[in-house]
Design an enzyme around this catalytic site. Structure first.
Site, PDB file in Angstrom:
ATOM      1  CD  GLU A 119       9.854  12.866  11.603  1.00  7.33           C
ATOM      2  OE1 GLU A 119       8.684  12.448  11.709  1.00  7.33           O
ATOM      3  OE2 GLU A 119      10.774  12.171  11.123  1.00  7.33           O
TER       4      GLU A 119
ATOM      5  CB  CYS B  46      13.320   8.756   8.774  1.00 11.23           C
ATOM      6  SG  CYS B  46      14.372   7.653   7.832  1.00 11.23           S
TER       7      CYS B  46
ATOM      8  CD  GLU C 214      13.002   0.887   8.255  1.00 13.42           C
ATOM      9  OE1 GLU C 214      12.896   1.717   7.333  1.00 13.42           O
ATOM     10  OE2 GLU C 214      13.695  -0.129   8.163  1.00 13.42           O
TER      11      GLU C 214
ATOM     12  CE  LYS D   5      -1.854   3.010   2.041  1.00  8.02           C
ATOM     13  NZ  LYS D   5      -1.557   4.422   1.695  1.00  8.02           N
TER      14      LYS D   5
HETATM   15  P1  NAD Z   1       2.339   8.459   7.535  1.00  9.22           P
HETATM   16  O1  NAD Z   1       2.500   7.674   8.786  1.00  9.22           O
HETATM   17  O2  NAD Z   1       1.343   9.548   7.516  1.00  9.22           O
HETATM   18  O3  NAD Z   1       1.957   7.506   6.312  1.00  9.22           O
HETATM   19  C1  NAD Z   1       2.758   6.411   5.940  1.00  9.22           C
HETATM   20  C2  NAD Z   1       1.901   5.365   5.281  1.00  9.22           C
HETATM   21  O4  NAD Z   1       0.977   4.862   6.241  1.00  9.22           O
HETATM   22  C3  NAD Z   1       1.054   5.882   4.114  1.00  9.22           C
HETATM   23  O5  NAD Z   1       1.041   4.919   3.092  1.00  9.22           O
HETATM   24  C4  NAD Z   1      -0.327   6.040   4.743  1.00  9.22           C
HETATM   25  O6  NAD Z   1      -1.369   5.937   3.818  1.00  9.22           O
HETATM   26  C5  NAD Z   1      -0.336   4.869   5.701  1.00  9.22           C
HETATM   27  N1  NAD Z   1      -1.277   5.001   6.826  1.00  9.22           N
HETATM   28  C6  NAD Z   1      -1.713   6.123   7.437  1.00  9.22           C
HETATM   29  N2  NAD Z   1      -2.596   5.815   8.416  1.00  9.22           N
HETATM   30  C7  NAD Z   1      -2.711   4.459   8.434  1.00  9.22           C
HETATM   31  C8  NAD Z   1      -3.468   3.545   9.215  1.00  9.22           C
HETATM   32  N3  NAD Z   1      -4.283   3.955  10.193  1.00  9.22           N
HETATM   33  N4  NAD Z   1      -3.340   2.222   8.953  1.00  9.22           N
HETATM   34  C9  NAD Z   1      -2.500   1.778   7.992  1.00  9.22           C
HETATM   35  N5  NAD Z   1      -1.784   2.611   7.194  1.00  9.22           N
HETATM   36  C10 NAD Z   1      -1.866   3.937   7.421  1.00  9.22           C
HETATM   37  O7  NAD Z   1       3.803   9.000   7.174  1.00  9.22           O
HETATM   38  P2  NAD Z   1       4.204   9.975   5.984  1.00  9.22           P
HETATM   39  O8  NAD Z   1       3.788  11.356   6.368  1.00  9.22           O
HETATM   40  O9  NAD Z   1       3.756   9.390   4.690  1.00  9.22           O
HETATM   41  O10 NAD Z   1       5.812   9.846   6.018  1.00  9.22           O
HETATM   42  C11 NAD Z   1       6.635  10.605   6.814  1.00  9.22           C
HETATM   43  C12 NAD Z   1       7.041   9.860   8.079  1.00  9.22           C
HETATM   44  O11 NAD Z   1       7.740   8.669   7.754  1.00  9.22           O
HETATM   45  C13 NAD Z   1       8.006  10.650   8.941  1.00  9.22           C
HETATM   46  O12 NAD Z   1       7.619  10.555  10.283  1.00  9.22           O
HETATM   47  C14 NAD Z   1       9.342   9.953   8.729  1.00  9.22           C
HETATM   48  O13 NAD Z   1      10.279  10.111   9.753  1.00  9.22           O
HETATM   49  C15 NAD Z   1       8.906   8.547   8.553  1.00  9.22           C
HETATM   50  N6  NAD Z   1       9.960   7.768   7.888  1.00  9.22           N
HETATM   51  C16 NAD Z   1      10.714   6.901   8.649  1.00  9.22           C
HETATM   52  C17 NAD Z   1      11.758   6.183   8.068  1.00  9.22           C
HETATM   53  C18 NAD Z   1      12.621   5.273   8.908  1.00  9.22           C
HETATM   54  O14 NAD Z   1      13.353   4.479   8.336  1.00  9.22           O
HETATM   55  N7  NAD Z   1      12.591   5.344  10.214  1.00  9.22           N
HETATM   56  C19 NAD Z   1      12.020   6.320   6.711  1.00  9.22           C
HETATM   57  C20 NAD Z   1      11.233   7.203   5.973  1.00  9.22           C
HETATM   58  C21 NAD Z   1      10.194   7.910   6.576  1.00  9.22           C
END
Ligand code: NAD
Length: 506
Positions: free
Chosen positions: A400, A301, A267, A192
């Site tokens: 963040e 991240c 992550e 997804k």
């Molecule tokens: P997000 O959590 O809003 O969304 C990530 C994914 O989760 C999307 O595909 C979204 O549709 C899905 N999602 C949202 N709510 C959900 C739910 N209730 N159930 C299942 N899936 C759901 O994150 P974002 O804004 O897309 O990305 C940025 C974040 O990702 C930042 O916090 C960043 O630090 C983190 N990130 C972490 C790493 C790491 O390796 N630690 C790497 C890249 C990004």
């Protein structure tokens, strides 16, 4: 040869033609299909916030279809030999390399990340597939653990169909980092992708189809987190969820997956310190600090969003920082000169801008930047921004921001640096700059972070563990660590035939 902006703009039109005024489908069971409901949502480019195209919006029934298929072919894929898996995954890598230019351009236009970084991300994605391809033949190997009168040995077996949920920052590379080890382990996958950056996930699906992976082994369902994402985490056929995204979403996913006892790998977010001591190689520390917060638009991240600098060199370091920040090139993501592109979405822009106001309210100084701007009247651009006079308990130092924004905090000595560095809910990465080897080791052992880089920026090594502590994650990726997540370890204990079995009911 590097192409200029005009050449890139001409070339991308060719690729966007496939998406403009069309609806991007899901990829389920080897076929491109629309949502059963017929629902769609729109996708926009951060360059001008104009619509690129429509996307099939997945709901529970689409997820169910994909998960059923992933389950049906699961047995066939787990029994496919490691050598065949290795060959297929290398073919996928070949396909990625062949379309690396297209992937980089589309990703750049869809996500706003500068082309100079996205071209490398596309190549790195092929490397992810090659690396895990070569581990596939031995993925099920375990340990021999001889005991008294028994021989224990362990093997690993794929856990079953898994869900992969990815965010919008470097979406293609991040998805390959999850999908490649899952396939190499023998798991089938339902992916997804993030709703703000859906296109390259489908390029990967096309490449996978062309490489000859059996239909249904890898599926893609687009849609929102609260609908498609939620259904995937709740689906009974899905045994594990590999998730990359925000910490609060991770917590939500854990709750959603509780009833079906999902194994999770998270992550999550970070507020990573880069700690610069007065005995460091200042020029290198400066390069690394700037690179780790301003590359990838700061939507990273592992970005070094908190600069902890020793008081004795603070003024000199900040002066040098300002000189360099002034020269950062913010521009169209397809311009090869661009170092910072537009932020992914208007909503995210708004979030980042809210911290510019907050910094002043909290008593920090907006030393550089602090404003949004447009290019030719459009785009989610923000100036690279530096906050000084920051105290670590301020929200700008704790939350963040996920943009090109750096907070400077000064420290007195080693203990003070450690105290500030660990005073956060996050624990993903930490960067240390010092020429004192003993100090770098002492601090490395005490810092609450899953990854420490000493006198270096984020240099990745695929066999090494990647992941965070505290609110930054659960579990580790990379090399064998990935296989431990996507596989079950089974212990087999065989008796020599020499021991006495306890007798009951004599
Ligand atoms: P997000 O959590 O809003 O969304 C990530 C994914 O989760 C999307 O595909 C979204 O549709 C899905 N999602 C949202 N709510 C959900 C739910 N209730 N159930 C299942 N899936 C759901 O994150 P974002 O804004 O897309 O990305 C940025 C974040 O990702 C930042 O916090 C960043 O630090 C983190 N990130 C972490 C790493 C790491 O390796 N630690 C790497 C890249 C990004």
């Amino acid at each position: 040869m590097t192409k200029n902006l005009s050449e890139n703009l001409i070339e991308i039109e060719k690729y966007l033609d496939k998406y403009k005024n069309k609806t991007l489908s899901h990829f389920i069971g080897g076929k491109e299909v629309m949502s059963l409901s017929g629902n769609t949502f729109e996708n926009y480019s951060p360059v001008n916030n104009e619509k690129i195209g429509s996307i099939a919006s997945g709901a529970e029934e689409d997820i169910e279809l994909a998960c059923d298929i992933a389950k049906n072919v699961s047995d066939e894929w787990r029994k496919t030999s490691g050598k065949i898996k290795q060959k297929l995954l290398h073919k996928i890598a070949d396909g990625i390399e062949k379309r690396a230019r297209e992937i980089a351009l589309v990703e750049s236009y869809d996500s706003g990340q500068a082309i100079r970084f996205m071209s490398k991300a596309a190549i790195r994605s092929a490397a992810n597939f090659r690396f895990f391809a070569d581990m596939a033949p031995n993925a099920s190997d375990g340990k021999a653990l001889p005991a008294d009168q028994h021989l224990n040995y362990s093997i690993r077996q794929p856990i079953g169909p898994v869900g992969v949920i990815t965010p919008w920052n470097t979406p293609f590379m991040l998805s390959t980092w999850k999908i490649a080890p899952a396939l190499a382990s023998g798991c089938t996958v339902v992916h997804k992708p993030a709703e703000w950056s859906p296109y390259t996930a489908m390029i990967l699906a096309e490449i996978i189809k062309e490489a000859g992976l059996p239909d249904g082994v890898m599926n893609v369902v687009h849609g929102f987190g609260e609908t498609a994402g939620r259904s995937l985490t709740e689906n009974k056929n899905i045994k594990a969820i590999a998730f990359v995204g925000e910490s609060s979403t991770g917590s939500q996913i854990m709750k959603q997956g509780a009833d079906s006892l999902k194994r999770v790998h998270f992550e999550l977010g970070g507020k990573n310190p880069v700690i610069v001591f007065d005995d460091a190689d200042i020029e290198k520390a400066l390069d690394a600090t700037i690179f780790m917060i301003f590359s990838l638009n700061g939507e990273r991240c592992t970005s070094s969003s908190r600069l902890l600098v020793q008081e004795s060199i603070k003024d000199e370091f900040v002066k040098k920082l300002c000189e360099r920040i002034k020269k950062l090139k913010v521009g169209h993501p397809l311009d090869p000169e661009t170092e910072i592109g537009p932020l992914i979405h208007e909503k995210h822009l708004k979030k980042v801008l809210s911290y510019f106001d907050l910094a002043g309210e909290e008593g920090a100084t907006v030393k550089m930047g602090g404003k949004a701007f447009s290019i030719n009247g459009a785009g989610n651009y923000v100036e690279p921004t530096l906050f000084t006079d920051v105290k670590n308990r301020m929200r700008v130092a704790q939350e963040e921001i996920f943009g090109p924004v750096l907070s400077v905090i000064s420290f007195k000595d080693e203990n003070h640096a450690l105290e500030i560095a660990n005073d956060t809910q996050y624990g993903l990465a930490a960067y240390l700059w010092t020429s004192d080897v003993g100090r770098s080791l002492r601090l490395s052992h005490q810092l609450d972070a899953g990854m420490i880089w000493i006198n270096s920026e984020n240099n990745r090594h695929l066999p090494s563990p990647f992941g965070g502590m505290k609110a930054s994650g659960i579990g580790r990726d990379g090399g064998d660590y990935s296989f431990d997540f996507y596989m079950e370890t089974k212990n087999i204990c065989t008796a020599f035939g020499t021991h006495t079995v306890p007798k009951l009911g004599k």
